[in-house]
Design a protein around this motif. Structure first.
Motif, PDB file in Angstrom:
ATOM      1  N   SER A 142      21.629  -5.530 -10.329  1.00 27.18           N
ATOM      2  CA  SER A 142      21.163  -6.711 -11.049  1.00 27.18           C
ATOM      3  C   SER A 142      20.065  -7.466 -10.313  1.00 27.18           C
ATOM      4  O   SER A 142      19.902  -7.349  -9.094  1.00 27.18           O
ATOM      5  CB  SER A 142      22.340  -7.659 -11.315  1.00 27.18           C
ATOM      6  N   THR A 143      19.324  -8.226 -11.106  1.00 26.75           N
ATOM      7  CA  THR A 143      18.430  -9.266 -10.598  1.00 26.75           C
ATOM      8  C   THR A 143      19.149 -10.579 -10.852  1.00 26.75           C
ATOM      9  O   THR A 143      19.477 -10.901 -11.998  1.00 26.75           O
ATOM     10  CB  THR A 143      17.076  -9.245 -11.326  1.00 26.75           C
TER      11      THR A 143
ATOM     12  N   ALA B 260      13.663  -8.259 -13.399  1.00 24.01           N
ATOM     13  CA  ALA B 260      14.730  -7.396 -13.910  1.00 24.01           C
ATOM     14  C   ALA B 260      14.156  -6.245 -14.719  1.00 24.01           C
ATOM     15  O   ALA B 260      14.586  -5.091 -14.585  1.00 24.01           O
ATOM     16  CB  ALA B 260      15.699  -8.220 -14.759  1.00 24.01           C
TER      17      ALA B 260
ATOM     18  N   PHE C 102      19.534  -8.577 -15.981  1.00 28.02           N
ATOM     19  CA  PHE C 102      19.098  -9.959 -15.765  1.00 28.02           C
ATOM     20  C   PHE C 102      20.355 -10.833 -15.739  1.00 28.02           C
ATOM     21  O   PHE C 102      20.995 -11.057 -16.762  1.00 28.02           O
ATOM     22  CB  PHE C 102      18.151 -10.365 -16.890  1.00 28.02           C
TER      23      PHE C 102
END
Length: 311
Positions: A18-19, A43, A50
């Motif tokens: 993930s971001t 992302a 995201f």
């Protein structure tokens, strides 16, 4: 549809990489949206989810409840706005006294690395974390963690009235300057809730109102406002009173909305009230007829204002 989790230990079962954008995001104001735009692009470019990391309840409610800030948005509405900004996952970490004692190092390894499998971390330049706020941005970008994720720092974002911040917006709301609030939020301040039965004083005066309690919302300055009421995807112009109704020696503060040219029963229904502009302060009249005449003038002024300001 956005996925919402309440604990990093549970969330890690469903997250690949993930971001992560970290913050409280109360109000999802224009400063937040700038950070979210950056995170969304990261992302997309890194093929990661995201993700938002926030905390519920607010940490101060647990650590110093006397200083807990009132909310700009209800939790559910905040999630809806984050979803509209493109967020795919929200970890609204349940904040407890036990969680508050996690060290900065454990926060990085247990929450960010192993829990959210972060590849990018997006934070504001004033971000603090870990037990007694021991961790900061300089710690997060240290070489120790450089092989785990990349850190992206969003520096101060300012608008017409200075740095965007939830605390400054709360102050604007409390002072009743709703047009200034909109300049920072990007939308008019919303109070929402279920319509409750009141004393029906408005109905007796010829101005039946929909009444809602503030709960934990930021309370605007007492007075009469022009605003919009949203119910079942329809918008209605309204003259809105917030305060204690000094004419009737009231004591409890709540919001009353008179929907102009509306016929119907809203009791028990959920509504959203957008406060657009203050018309006047609350005041005591020498007799009821003068009060009714002033209320008619309030409605006329509200119509003029709302024909100019849409939502």
């Amino acid at each position: 549809m956005v996925k919402v989790y309440r604990d990093f230990q549970y969330a890690k079962k469903f997250i690949n990489k993930s971001t992560v954008a970290i913050g409280n995001f109360d109000g999802v104001h224009l400063g937040h949206l700038s950070l979210l735009k950056k995170a969304k692009k990261l992302a997309s470019n890194s093929n990661t989810s995201f993700t938002i990391l926030t905390f519920a309840p607010h940490p101060l409610k647990v650590l110093r409840p006397e200083f807990e800030p009132k909310s700009i948005l209800r939790f559910r509405t905040k999630i809806e706005m984050l979803e509209r900004a493109g967020v795919e996952i929200v970890l609204a970490q349940r904040f407890t006294k036990s969680f508050s004692k996690i060290t900065a190092e454990k926060f990085v390894y247990d929450v960010l690395k192993n829990g959210l499998k972060a590849k990018n971390v997006v934070v504001g330049d004033d971000f603090k974390f870990g037990y007694k706020r021991e961790g900061d941005v300089s710690y997060l970008v240290s070489k120790e963690f450089s092989e785990i994720f990349k850190v992206h720092i969003i520096n101060e974002i300012s608008g017409k009235y200075g740095r965007y911040s939830s605390s400054s917006i709360r102050g604007m709301i409390s002072s009743g300057d709703m047009l200034k609030v909109k300049e920072s939020l990007g939308y008019f301040y919303i109070v929402e809730g279920r319509v409750v039965s009141g004393e029906k004083l408005g109905r007796e005066l010829g101005f039946p109102t929909a009444n809602i309690h503030y709960n934990n919302n930021v309370i605007p300055e007492d007075g009469i406002y022009a605003g919009w009421v949203l119910h079942e995807k329809k918008q209605y112009m309204a003259a809105i009173s917030t305060g204690i109704r000094p004419q009737f020696k009231g004591k409890k503060r709540f919001l009353e909305a008179y929907l102009i040219n509306f016929n119907g029963n809203l009791y028990g229904k959920n509504i959203k009230v957008s406060l657009v502009k203050k018309i006047r302060d609350e005041k005591v009249f020498s007799d009821i007829e003068k009060m009714k005449l002033e209320m008619k003038h309030d409605c006329d002024k509200a119509l003029n204002i709302l024909n100019k300001y849409k939502i």
